[in-house]
Design an enzyme around this catalytic site. Structure first.
Site, PDB file in Angstrom:
ATOM      1  N   GLY A 293      -7.661   1.584  -6.376  1.00 41.70           N
ATOM      2  CA  GLY A 293      -6.733   0.447  -6.468  1.00 41.70           C
ATOM      3  C   GLY A 293      -5.854   0.426  -5.232  1.00 41.70           C
ATOM      4  O   GLY A 293      -6.013  -0.389  -4.321  1.00 41.70           O
ATOM      5  N   ARG A 294      -4.937   1.415  -5.185  1.00 41.80           N
ATOM      6  CA  ARG A 294      -3.982   1.520  -4.071  1.00 41.80           C
ATOM      7  C   ARG A 294      -4.685   1.504  -2.708  1.00 41.80           C
ATOM      8  O   ARG A 294      -4.232   0.835  -1.779  1.00 41.80           O
ATOM      9  CB  ARG A 294      -3.237   2.844  -4.234  1.00 41.80           C
ATOM     10  CG  ARG A 294      -2.074   3.076  -3.295  1.00 41.80           C
ATOM     11  CD  ARG A 294      -1.605   4.534  -3.396  1.00 41.80           C
ATOM     12  NE  ARG A 294      -1.471   4.970  -4.759  1.00 41.80           N
ATOM     13  CZ  ARG A 294      -0.382   4.819  -5.503  1.00 41.80           C
ATOM     14  NH1 ARG A 294       0.688   4.272  -4.977  1.00 41.80           N
ATOM     15  NH2 ARG A 294      -0.355   5.238  -6.750  1.00 41.80           N
ATOM     16  N   CYS A 362      21.833  -5.844 -10.371  1.00 41.28           N
ATOM     17  CA  CYS A 362      23.041  -5.166 -10.854  1.00 41.28           C
ATOM     18  C   CYS A 362      22.704  -3.761 -11.325  1.00 41.28           C
ATOM     19  O   CYS A 362      22.789  -3.466 -12.521  1.00 41.28           O
ATOM     20  CB  CYS A 362      23.653  -5.971 -11.989  1.00 41.28           C
ATOM     21  SG  CYS A 362      25.006  -6.945 -11.431  1.00 41.28           S
TER      22      CYS A 362
HETATM   23  C1  LIG Z   1      -8.097   5.041 -14.960  1.00 38.35           C
HETATM   24  C2  LIG Z   1      -7.589   4.653 -13.633  1.00 38.35           C
HETATM   25  N1  LIG Z   1      -8.466   4.254 -12.689  1.00 38.35           N
HETATM   26  C3  LIG Z   1      -8.044   3.864 -11.468  1.00 38.35           C
HETATM   27  C4  LIG Z   1      -6.708   3.857 -11.138  1.00 38.35           C
HETATM   28  C5  LIG Z   1      -6.303   3.410  -9.769  1.00 38.35           C
HETATM   29  O1  LIG Z   1      -5.672   4.421  -9.064  1.00 38.35           O
HETATM   30  P1  LIG Z   1      -5.262   4.226  -7.558  1.00 38.35           P
HETATM   31  O2  LIG Z   1      -4.555   2.934  -7.440  1.00 38.35           O
HETATM   32  O3  LIG Z   1      -4.379   5.394  -7.269  1.00 38.35           O
HETATM   33  O4  LIG Z   1      -6.532   4.257  -6.759  1.00 38.35           O
HETATM   34  C6  LIG Z   1      -5.762   4.278 -12.080  1.00 38.35           C
HETATM   35  C7  LIG Z   1      -4.346   4.279 -11.756  1.00 38.35           C
HETATM   36  O5  LIG Z   1      -3.461   4.566 -12.508  1.00 38.35           O
HETATM   37  C8  LIG Z   1      -6.217   4.683 -13.363  1.00 38.35           C
HETATM   38  O6  LIG Z   1      -5.363   5.086 -14.306  1.00 38.35           O
END
Ligand SMILES: Cc1ncc(COP(=O)(O)O)c(C=O)c1O
Length: 444
Positions: A293-294, A362
């Site tokens: 994701g990240r 705030c």
């Molecule tokens: C099950 C699972 N897959 C994938 C991800 C994606 O992780 P990242 O954004 O660190 O690559 C997460 C993130 O919390 C996750 O819980």
């Protein structure tokens, strides 16, 4: 500020991203503004696809849409050939409305509701990642009623937990709200149960060991543990796993001192470990799925703010306030996350002062960056905060009834609005004043 992707400082001394001068983006869209470097997102997608293709293994790269779930991003992930991981009916709906092929969607989460399961089955998604026994029974019951067979992976905890700046640990994961533990036998029981269900097709197992991981050892250890488990399950239950999903967690560079590996290095370590530990267990090596994701969207995002007020406490510090804060980026308040910033309209000027960037909520804890070196900051300046592509827009809130910012994709000198800024009307769109109270107000 470290310049990621297509970011550069142009001849006007302005930050430019995707060929777009951010002062012009401010004039067109206002601030705060999330700016996404489309070329960099595509590059990251391709790095994963190419590295897995080179490994020769079967694979799926599922973009973890929790990092940044909007329809345009789902379209882009589809165009790049990725699959998609969703965790709620909202993320699923976003993907489906964007036309993302349902068969490449995987549904995660530790508390999927019956409605979410029905919605996903009706849409024909590719796979559920089943998290617990309650869900397994629910999946079987709903699939039976609908007379369909659904593909599942079992989420397991292999006893490996890894985070950036923390050594991977070989214990500590048993106490998790997610998944079936391998160590205490729960995972094997789940395999027995799942493989006996008439309407469930068990494809394999899933593990996610952490986030912002800068080394490969944790992933390699997870592969080893899962391979041992796979061998045991085959010997004792006669069940084989055609798929192993190793989750996400690949790190990115937010600030100096962060030392992520190249995507290709993470993938080579994982696929190498799979070849080493799975050879001989079954005739074929399993397909490897991952869920970044990240590392797909994180460093492609920049948030642009306008500087407003400031407050100097002699001998203590100078606070500089911007027109956003924890509502568009809750990560510093939640995790003490660190970010880098640049004065985007005077980007080449030398730094002159150390200031702390405050948001407008705030809350004393609404601080974006403590102690950042900048040129002398004036009201009206533009401040760019880098690496805000992941878990910023997707975690944004309306606290203090602040409107969520717009999001633009930029590439080749062109900007495209992909999420419009919320209006005041949006803020009250779901509010209802019961007639009883409305009457009282009128009576006064
Ligand atoms: C099950 C699972 N897959 C994938 C991800 C994606 O992780 P990242 O954004 O660190 O690559 C997460 C993130 O919390 C996750 O819980």
């Amino acid at each position: 500020m470290f310049l990621h992707g297509t970011s550069r400082i142009n001849d006007a001394n302005h930050l430019e991203i995707g060929g777009c001068d951010v002062t012009e983006l401010k004039a067109e869209y206002g601030t705060p503004l999330y700016i996404v470097d489309e070329q960099l997102v595509r590059r990251r997608c391709r790095e994963y696809m190419e590295a897995f293709t080179a490994s020769g293994l079967g694979f799926q790269v599922a973009y973890a849409s929790k990092a940044f779930s909007v329809m345009a991003m789902c379209r882009l992930a589809d165009e790049e050939g990725l699959s998609l991981d969703v965790v709620s009916d909202g993320e699923l709906y976003t993907a489906l409305q964007a036309g993302f092929p349902a068969e490449r969607i995987h549904f995660h989460g530790n508390n999927k509701t019956p409605d979410e399961i029905e919605m996903a089955i009706d849409a024909g998604i590719g796979c559920f990642v089943a998290d617990n026994l309650v869900e397994l029974h629910m999946l079987q019951a709903i699939a039976l009623r609908k007379e369909v067979t659904v593909n599942i992976l079992l989420r397991v905890t292999p006893g490996v937990e890894a985070h950036a700046h923390h050594a991977y640990a070989s214990t500590g994961q048993t106490d998790s709200k997610f998944g079936f533990d391998i160590g205490n036998g729960a995972a094997q029981e789940a395999v027995k149960l799942a493989s006996a269900q008439s309407n469930l097709q068990l494809l394999g197992v899933h593990s996610h060991i952490g986030s912002q991981i800068f080394e490969t050892e944790g992933f390699e250890l997870a592969v080893e543990r899962i391979a041992e488990f796979t061998r045991k399950v085959k010997e004792e239950l006669g069940v084989e796993f055609p798929v192993v999903n190793l989750g996400g967690g690949f790190g990115i560079r937010y600030v100096e001192g962060d030392t992520p590996l190249q995507v290709s290095e993470y993938v080579a370590a994982i696929t190498g470990a799979v070849k080493k530990h799975f050879t001989g267990i079954s005739e074929k090596l399993p397909q490897i799925w991952v869920e970044p994701g990240r590392s797909i969207v994180g460093d492609a995002g920049t948030t642009l703010y306008t500087v407003g007020t400031n407050k100097e406490i002699p001998g203590v510090r100078k606070y500089v306030a911007v027109d956003g804060g924890m509502t568009d980026n809750p990560r510093p308040a939640l995790y003490e996350s660190k970010y880098e910033a640049l004065l985007a309209n005077r980007a080449a000027e030398p730094n002159e002062e150390t200031v702390s960037i405050a948001g407008k909520c705030c809350e004393s804890g609404d601080m974006l960056i403590w102690d950042v070196e900048l040129p002398k900051v004036e009201s009206g300046d533009l401040l760019a905060v880098a690496c805000t592509g992941a878990y910023n827009y997707s975690m944004a809130s309306n606290y203090n009834r602040i409107r969520r910012p717009a999001v633009v994709f930029v590439q080749n000198g062109q900007s495209d609005l992909v999420v419009r800024r919320e209006s005041h009307q949006d803020i009250i769109a779901n509010d209802i004043i019961p007639a009883r109270i409305a009457k009282q107000t009128v009576a006064k």
